[in-house]
Design a protein around this motif. Sequence first.
Motif, PDB file in Angstrom:
ATOM      1  N   THR A 192       0.840  -1.202   0.000  1.00  0.00           N
ATOM      2  CA  THR A 192       0.000   0.000   0.000  1.00  0.00           C
ATOM      3  C   THR A 192       0.872   1.247   0.000  1.00  0.00           C
ATOM      4  OG1 THR A 192      -0.098   0.106   2.423  1.00  0.00           O
ATOM      5  CG2 THR A 192      -1.783  -1.224   1.293  1.00  0.00           C
ATOM      6  N   LEU A 193       0.279   2.341  -0.423  1.00  0.00           N
ATOM      7  CA  LEU A 193       1.002   3.606  -0.431  1.00  0.00           C
ATOM      8  C   LEU A 193       1.309   4.061   0.990  1.00  0.00           C
ATOM      9  CD1 LEU A 193       2.068   5.830  -2.317  1.00  0.00           C
ATOM     10  CD2 LEU A 193      -0.134   6.980  -2.080  1.00  0.00           C
ATOM     11  N   GLU A 194       0.403   3.808   1.904  1.00  0.00           N
ATOM     12  CA  GLU A 194       0.625   4.186   3.302  1.00  0.00           C
ATOM     13  C   GLU A 194       1.786   3.411   3.911  1.00  0.00           C
ATOM     14  OE1 GLU A 194      -0.619   6.435   5.183  1.00  0.00           O
ATOM     15  OE2 GLU A 194      -2.297   7.190   3.991  1.00  0.00           O
ATOM     16  N   GLY A 195       2.080   2.247   3.339  1.00  0.00           N
ATOM     17  CA  GLY A 195       3.156   1.421   3.885  1.00  0.00           C
ATOM     18  C   GLY A 195       4.537   1.791   3.389  1.00  0.00           C
ATOM     19  N   ALA A 196       4.644   2.797   2.519  1.00  0.00           N
ATOM     20  CA  ALA A 196       5.950   3.209   2.002  1.00  0.00           C
ATOM     21  C   ALA A 196       6.789   3.803   3.126  1.00  0.00           C
ATOM     22  CB  ALA A 196       5.778   4.224   0.884  1.00  0.00           C
TER      23      ALA A 196
END
Length: 460
Positions: free
Chosen positions: A259-263
Motif C-alpha cells: 500500500t502507499l501508506e506502507g511506504a
Amino acid sequence: MHLNKLIIFVLSLCALASCKSPGGLFSNYQPADSTNVPVDLYRDVLSADTTSFGNMPWREVFTDPLLQQLIEKALAENTDIRKAELTIKQAEAGLMTSRLAFLPQIAFAPQGTISSFDFSKATKAYTLPIQASWQIDLFGTLRNAKKQSEQTLYMARAGKQATQTAIVAAVANLYYTLCMLDAQEATTTSTLALWDENVRTMDVMFQTGATTAAAVAQAKANRATVANSLPTLRNNIRATENALCELLHETSHAVPRGTLEGARFPQSLQVGVPLQLLQNRPDVRAAELQLAYAYYGVLGAKGAFYPQLTLSGSAGWTNNAGMIVNPGKMLLSAIAGLTQPIFAQGKLRANLKISKLQQEAAQLDFEQQLLKAGNEVTNALGDYQTAIQRTEGDRLYLKEVQSAYESADFLFRNGGQTSYIETLSAQQGVLQAQLSLISDQFEQVQAVINLYQALGGGRE
C-alpha cells in the motif's frame, strides 16, 4: 652492429620527443578533483555531511519485500541490463586486443615451388619459416591506444551502472504508482457506495415532497461522475502493470503489491557535497571517462608525427639458398625498419586538430553533465520539500472537511438548519480531499525516488 646503432638513434629521438611534446606522450589523464568542481553545484543542500543518500544500497532504501523481489527480477532479466553486459564484454575484448598489440605478431608461412627449364627435370623448392614482426612503442602509439580501450571499458561499466540506477528507480516508481492507483480506486469505490445510498435517500425524500426533482437529478449526476472515474482508474492500473511487466521482461500479468501508506524511507536524506555527486553518478563518471578518452586521443595523434620502429625476422627450414640443396638448411633473417612521416597530405595535422577539438567538446560535455546533475538534485530536493508541505496541508484540510461533513450530517439527521444538499456537498469535498492527499503522498514518494536516482543511487 648497424642494428644497434639504429636502435640507439631511435631511442635518442624518443627522448628528444618526450622533452618537446607538451606533457609528454606517456603522461596520464588527471581526474577531476574538488578544485575542478563548482562549489555551488546544486542549491539547498540539506547537509554538508559526506554521507550521501545516493550511497545507500537500494535494499536499504526500498524495504518493501514485494518491491525488492520486483527490482531483483528486473536487474536479472531486463534486456537493457543484459545488453549493457554484452557491451562490457565487447569492451573487454577490445582492451585485450590493445594489450596484445605490444607483443610481436608471429605467423607460419610455408611456401613451395616447382619449376622446370626447357622441359628439364622439375626441381622442387620449399621454405618453412616462422615469421615475427614487432612494433616498438617508442612514442606511445600503442600505449595511448590501450589507454583509450581502458576508458571505453570503464565507460561501458558506467553505462551499465546508469542503466541499473534507471531501472531501480523505474521499478520503484511504477510500483508506487500502482499503490497510488489502488488507493484512489478504493477511495472512489467506497465513495460510490455512499452515493448509491444518497441517491436512494433522495428518491424517498422526493416521494415525500422533502426535496425537488432537480436535487435528485443533481445527486444522480454526482453519483455518475464518481462511477465514471472507476473504469479509467482500472485501465490505468492495467497499463501500469503492463509497463512494469515489460521492465521485468515478462508477459503482462497482475503484480502483487503493498500500500502507499506502507511506504517507508530513511528519515535523513543527506545529499552530500558536490564532489560526491561527481563520484556517484554513472553518467557524470562516463562523461569524465569520455574526456580521458579524448585526452589519450590527442597524445596518440601527436605520437603519429614521430617515427615508427618495426623489428621483423624469420627462422625456418629451406632447401632454396641460391641453389637447390637437399636436405634443407636452417634459414635465419632479421630486419629493422624505421618509418618517419614526412608528407602525409596533411592527414597528421588534421587528425591532431580533430583530436584537440574532440577533447574540447568532451570538456564541455563533462561540464554540462555536472550542471545537469546539479539541477536534477536541486529539483528533486525542491519536489520533496514541496510534497511534504502539501501532504501536511492536505491532512489538515481533510480533517476540516471531514469535520464539516460530520457536522452537516448530524444537523440534517437531527432536524437542524441544514439541507441534505449541503450534506452531499460536504461529502463531495471529503472525496476530493482524500484524493488530493493520496496524490501528494505519491508525489512525496516519487520525489524520494527521483532524489535517490539523481544522486546515483541503485548502483552496485
